[in-house]
Design a protein around this motif. Structure first.
Motif, PDB file in Angstrom:
ATOM      1  N   LEU A 262       4.833  -7.343 -15.322  1.00  0.00           N
ATOM      2  CA  LEU A 262       5.756  -6.345 -15.854  1.00  0.00           C
ATOM      3  C   LEU A 262       5.074  -5.006 -16.104  1.00  0.00           C
ATOM      4  O   LEU A 262       5.740  -3.978 -16.221  1.00  0.00           O
ATOM      5  N   LYS A 263       3.750  -4.990 -16.157  1.00  0.00           N
ATOM      6  CA  LYS A 263       3.037  -3.734 -16.393  1.00  0.00           C
ATOM      7  C   LYS A 263       3.228  -2.743 -15.247  1.00  0.00           C
ATOM      8  O   LYS A 263       2.980  -1.540 -15.409  1.00  0.00           O
ATOM      9  N   TYR A 264       3.656  -3.239 -14.084  1.00  0.00           N
ATOM     10  CA  TYR A 264       3.861  -2.348 -12.938  1.00  0.00           C
ATOM     11  C   TYR A 264       5.223  -1.653 -12.976  1.00  0.00           C
ATOM     12  O   TYR A 264       5.503  -0.806 -12.134  1.00  0.00           O
ATOM     13  N   PHE A 265       6.078  -2.029 -13.937  1.00  0.00           N
ATOM     14  CA  PHE A 265       7.415  -1.456 -14.020  1.00  0.00           C
ATOM     15  C   PHE A 265       7.519  -0.507 -15.213  1.00  0.00           C
ATOM     16  O   PHE A 265       6.899  -0.725 -16.261  1.00  0.00           O
ATOM     17  N   ASP A 266       8.306   0.526 -15.041  1.00  0.00           N
ATOM     18  CA  ASP A 266       8.570   1.460 -16.131  1.00  0.00           C
ATOM     19  C   ASP A 266       9.425   0.746 -17.181  1.00  0.00           C
ATOM     20  O   ASP A 266      10.561   0.350 -16.894  1.00  0.00           O
ATOM     21  N   SER A 267       8.903   0.570 -18.381  1.00  0.00           N
ATOM     22  CA  SER A 267       9.600  -0.199 -19.416  1.00  0.00           C
ATOM     23  C   SER A 267      10.941   0.424 -19.803  1.00  0.00           C
ATOM     24  O   SER A 267      11.830  -0.273 -20.294  1.00  0.00           O
ATOM     25  N   ARG A 268      11.092   1.720 -19.573  1.00  0.00           N
ATOM     26  CA  ARG A 268      12.363   2.378 -19.900  1.00  0.00           C
ATOM     27  C   ARG A 268      13.433   2.089 -18.866  1.00  0.00           C
ATOM     28  O   ARG A 268      14.638   2.284 -19.133  1.00  0.00           O
ATOM     29  N   ALA A 269      13.018   1.640 -17.683  1.00  0.00           N
ATOM     30  CA  ALA A 269      13.953   1.459 -16.568  1.00  0.00           C
ATOM     31  C   ALA A 269      14.054  -0.006 -16.172  1.00  0.00           C
ATOM     32  O   ALA A 269      13.968  -0.362 -14.999  1.00  0.00           O
ATOM     33  N   MET A 270      14.223  -0.867 -17.187  1.00  0.00           N
ATOM     34  CA  MET A 270      14.431  -2.290 -16.933  1.00  0.00           C
ATOM     35  C   MET A 270      15.712  -2.702 -17.654  1.00  0.00           C
ATOM     36  O   MET A 270      15.790  -2.662 -18.879  1.00  0.00           O
ATOM     37  N   ILE A 271      16.735  -3.056 -16.886  1.00  0.00           N
ATOM     38  CA  ILE A 271      18.038  -3.424 -17.436  1.00  0.00           C
ATOM     39  C   ILE A 271      18.348  -4.865 -17.063  1.00  0.00           C
ATOM     40  O   ILE A 271      18.289  -5.236 -15.886  1.00  0.00           O
ATOM     41  N   PHE A 272      18.694  -5.677 -18.075  1.00  0.00           N
ATOM     42  CA  PHE A 272      18.968  -7.095 -17.876  1.00  0.00           C
ATOM     43  C   PHE A 272      20.356  -7.442 -18.413  1.00  0.00           C
ATOM     44  O   PHE A 272      20.996  -6.631 -19.092  1.00  0.00           O
ATOM     45  N   SER A 273      20.797  -8.668 -18.141  1.00  0.00           N
ATOM     46  CA  SER A 273      22.176  -9.053 -18.454  1.00  0.00           C
ATOM     47  C   SER A 273      22.447  -9.148 -19.951  1.00  0.00           C
ATOM     48  O   SER A 273      23.609  -9.155 -20.363  1.00  0.00           O
ATOM     49  N   ASP A 274      21.394  -9.251 -20.778  1.00  0.00           N
ATOM     50  CA  ASP A 274      21.612  -9.309 -22.217  1.00  0.00           C
ATOM     51  C   ASP A 274      21.449  -7.944 -22.883  1.00  0.00           C
ATOM     52  O   ASP A 274      21.454  -7.835 -24.107  1.00  0.00           O
ATOM     53  N   ASP A 275      21.302  -6.891 -22.083  1.00  0.00           N
ATOM     54  CA  ASP A 275      21.250  -5.534 -22.621  1.00  0.00           C
ATOM     55  C   ASP A 275      22.673  -5.011 -22.852  1.00  0.00           C
ATOM     56  O   ASP A 275      23.588  -5.340 -22.081  1.00  0.00           O
ATOM     57  N   PRO A 276      22.877  -4.202 -23.886  1.00  0.00           N
ATOM     58  CA  PRO A 276      24.223  -3.679 -24.167  1.00  0.00           C
ATOM     59  C   PRO A 276      24.823  -2.882 -23.012  1.00  0.00           C
ATOM     60  O   PRO A 276      26.043  -2.838 -22.855  1.00  0.00           O
ATOM     61  N   SER A 277      23.967  -2.268 -22.206  1.00  0.00           N
ATOM     62  CA  SER A 277      24.461  -1.423 -21.114  1.00  0.00           C
ATOM     63  C   SER A 277      24.695  -2.194 -19.816  1.00  0.00           C
ATOM     64  O   SER A 277      25.023  -1.597 -18.789  1.00  0.00           O
ATOM     65  N   TRP A 278      24.540  -3.532 -19.844  1.00  0.00           N
ATOM     66  CA  TRP A 278      24.661  -4.315 -18.616  1.00  0.00           C
ATOM     67  C   TRP A 278      26.069  -4.247 -18.033  1.00  0.00           C
ATOM     68  O   TRP A 278      27.069  -4.370 -18.748  1.00  0.00           O
ATOM     69  N   CYS A 279      26.145  -4.053 -16.724  1.00  0.00           N
ATOM     70  CA  CYS A 279      27.401  -4.113 -15.976  1.00  0.00           C
ATOM     71  C   CYS A 279      27.217  -5.124 -14.851  1.00  0.00           C
ATOM     72  O   CYS A 279      26.248  -5.039 -14.095  1.00  0.00           O
ATOM     73  N   GLU A 280      28.130  -6.056 -14.744  1.00  0.00           N
ATOM     74  CA  GLU A 280      28.016  -7.108 -13.728  1.00  0.00           C
ATOM     75  C   GLU A 280      28.045  -6.510 -12.330  1.00  0.00           C
ATOM     76  O   GLU A 280      28.924  -5.694 -12.005  1.00  0.00           O
ATOM     77  N   LYS A 281      27.084  -6.882 -11.501  1.00  0.00           N
ATOM     78  CA  LYS A 281      27.111  -6.462 -10.101  1.00  0.00           C
ATOM     79  C   LYS A 281      28.375  -7.012  -9.441  1.00  0.00           C
ATOM     80  O   LYS A 281      28.805  -8.118  -9.780  1.00  0.00           O
ATOM     81  N   PRO A 282      28.971  -6.275  -8.504  1.00  0.00           N
ATOM     82  CA  PRO A 282      28.492  -5.059  -7.830  1.00  0.00           C
ATOM     83  C   PRO A 282      28.911  -3.754  -8.489  1.00  0.00           C
ATOM     84  O   PRO A 282      28.932  -2.717  -7.821  1.00  0.00           O
ATOM     85  N   ASP A 283      29.252  -3.773  -9.783  1.00  0.00           N
ATOM     86  CA  ASP A 283      29.487  -2.521 -10.510  1.00  0.00           C
ATOM     87  C   ASP A 283      28.228  -1.660 -10.397  1.00  0.00           C
ATOM     88  O   ASP A 283      27.128  -2.125 -10.703  1.00  0.00           O
ATOM     89  N   PRO A 284      28.346  -0.400  -9.973  1.00  0.00           N
ATOM     90  CA  PRO A 284      27.159   0.413  -9.709  1.00  0.00           C
ATOM     91  C   PRO A 284      26.574   1.117 -10.930  1.00  0.00           C
ATOM     92  O   PRO A 284      25.524   1.762 -10.834  1.00  0.00           O
ATOM     93  N   MET A 285      27.229   1.008 -12.099  1.00  0.00           N
ATOM     94  CA  MET A 285      26.807   1.815 -13.239  1.00  0.00           C
ATOM     95  C   MET A 285      25.400   1.464 -13.717  1.00  0.00           C
ATOM     96  O   MET A 285      24.648   2.343 -14.164  1.00  0.00           O
ATOM     97  N   GLY A 286      25.002   0.194 -13.624  1.00  0.00           N
ATOM     98  CA  GLY A 286      23.648  -0.179 -14.009  1.00  0.00           C
ATOM     99  C   GLY A 286      22.611   0.462 -13.102  1.00  0.00           C
ATOM    100  O   GLY A 286      21.569   0.944 -13.570  1.00  0.00           O
ATOM    101  N   LEU A 287      22.894   0.495 -11.804  1.00  0.00           N
ATOM    102  CA  LEU A 287      21.976   1.110 -10.845  1.00  0.00           C
ATOM    103  C   LEU A 287      21.889   2.616 -11.075  1.00  0.00           C
ATOM    104  O   LEU A 287      20.800   3.202 -11.014  1.00  0.00           O
ATOM    105  N   ILE A 288      23.021   3.228 -11.349  1.00  0.00           N
ATOM    106  CA  ILE A 288      23.034   4.668 -11.611  1.00  0.00           C
ATOM    107  C   ILE A 288      22.217   4.984 -12.867  1.00  0.00           C
ATOM    108  O   ILE A 288      21.409   5.923 -12.880  1.00  0.00           O
ATOM    109  N   ARG A 289      22.407   4.200 -13.918  1.00  0.00           N
ATOM    110  CA  ARG A 289      21.672   4.440 -15.161  1.00  0.00           C
ATOM    111  C   ARG A 289      20.181   4.222 -14.967  1.00  0.00           C
ATOM    112  O   ARG A 289      19.354   5.018 -15.415  1.00  0.00           O
TER     113      ARG A 289
END
Length: 367
Positions: A262-289
């Motif tokens: 995980l150290k190779y990923f930007d910690s600010r740009a990791m969105i998972f299904s238990d995050d408040p901002s999660w949108c079920e794929k194929p909704d594009p809002m998670g990718l945009i954010r």
């Protein structure tokens, strides 16, 4: 739809000729997890088979043995785009088996504590049993193949399955399943059993709960990494550390499986299904954010399923400059990704640095 034209850039790498002039502008990458960074056939797929087997036997008295042949059914469902949540996969498999069951009257029981060791032996076989289970699985596969290339959800398959249920007098049992076993609530029986089987007793307790149905080590321990550390290191160097994650996994599950990677990923740009901002794929809002968090002007999303590619296309319609790199970990994905025009297709996630090392793209500059 006409198939896209592809150029072979070494063994196991295809790049769309339409995308050659655009991929040189990529400045960040966002990854899916399951089937992309992590092999889940012995973890999530096992959990699907176990959950369906337990619900069918303990609640409805239908004893089945769901072997590894079910994995092919799961993979086909994944190509419909509406099965990002594995609980929906369990649901449609269990409902179809109930509809095909030869029993005239299916009882309704309760789910108590389960000895999972009994079921583990049953799901370790290669072929499912008895014969009506094979018929049910074949029905799902046939419907998936009919729908191949189109977006379909659990509800779409349920509507088709209702015709079978009606002809076999199973409308009541399917209605009971949908209303009482899989009612959409986060605390419903199906979701809770699934999570307990996947997480295991130790992790459930760490999350502040007591297992209600299952006590064992958890299928998550069977997760295997597909990505190598040198792959992420190379990509991180190529994109100045601008790597993110957008995944239907829960955050702690990704931390458990990826660990030090995980150290190779930007910690600010990791969105998972238990995050408040999660949108079920194929909704594009998670990718945009996620793209905005990486301050990207042209993003590459790396995934393995149809919902991933559909999400990228939906993001494009919303104005996000996004491209798709498809990883062939699903036996049924190659034709789909070619038909739908994925920008990059790689046989192995670890080929991605090689596929991208030719930037800026040129017909005379192959890696």
């Amino acid at each position: 739809m006409n198939k896209a034209s592809y150029r072979v850039l070494g063994e196991g790498i295809l790049v769309s000729t339409k995308s050659l002039g655009e991929l040189g502008d990529l400045d960040a990458i966002i990854f899916d997890c399951d089937g992309t960074l992590i092999d889940v056939e012995d973890s999530y797929y096992l959990t699907i088979r176990l959950t369906a087997s337990i619900i069918l036997k303990e609640i409805y008295g239908v004893e089945v043995k769901l072997g590894r042949d079910v994995n092919q059914v799961i993979k086909l469902l994944k190509m419909l785009g509406g099965f990002n949540d594995d609980v929906n996969t369990v649901s449609i498999i269990a409902q179809t088996i109930l509809a095909f069951s030869p029993r005239e009257h299916v009882r309704r029981g309760n789910l108590d504590r389960v000895d999972i060791s009994i079921f583990l032996e049953d799901v370790s076989r290669d072929r499912s049993w008895p014969e009506f289970v094979s018929d049910a699985l074949q029905w799902i596969m046939n419907k998936c193949l009919e729908l191949y290339g189109r977006y379909a959800t659990r509800e779409d398959l349920e509507n088709i399955l209702d015709e079978i249920a009606s002809s076999k007098g199973k409308e009541k049992v399917l209605s009971d399943f949908r209303n009482n076993i899989c009612n959409g609530s986060p605390s419903n029986m199906l979701s809770r059993l699934f999570n307990e089987i996947f997480d295991g007793e130790e992790i459930i307790k760490k999350l502040g709960e007591e297992p209600r149905y299952v006590r064992w080590d958890g299928a998550i321990r069977n997760d295997k990494l597909l990505v190598r550390e040198e792959t992420l290191r190379d990509l991180s160097e190529m994109f100045d550390g601008r790597l993110g994650i957008l995944s239907g996994r829960r955050r702690w599950e990704a931390e458990y499986a990826l660990n030090d990677l995980l150290k190779y990923f930007d910690s600010r740009a990791m969105i998972f299904s238990d995050d408040p901002s999660w949108c079920e794929k194929p909704d594009p809002m998670g990718l945009i954010r996620c793209s905005r968090l990486l301050n990207s002007s042209r993003i590459l999303y790396v995934g393995d399923s149809s919902e991933d590619l559909l999400m990228v296309k939906n993001a494009l319609e919303k104005g996000l400059n996004s491209s798709m790199a498809s990883v062939l970990t699903n036996d049924f994905s190659l034709n789909y990704f070619i038909e739908m025009g994925a920008d990059i297709i790689v046989e192995d996630i670890n080929l991605l640095p090689r596929a991208l090392s030719g930037r800026p793209w040129s017909p005379f500059k192959l890696p």
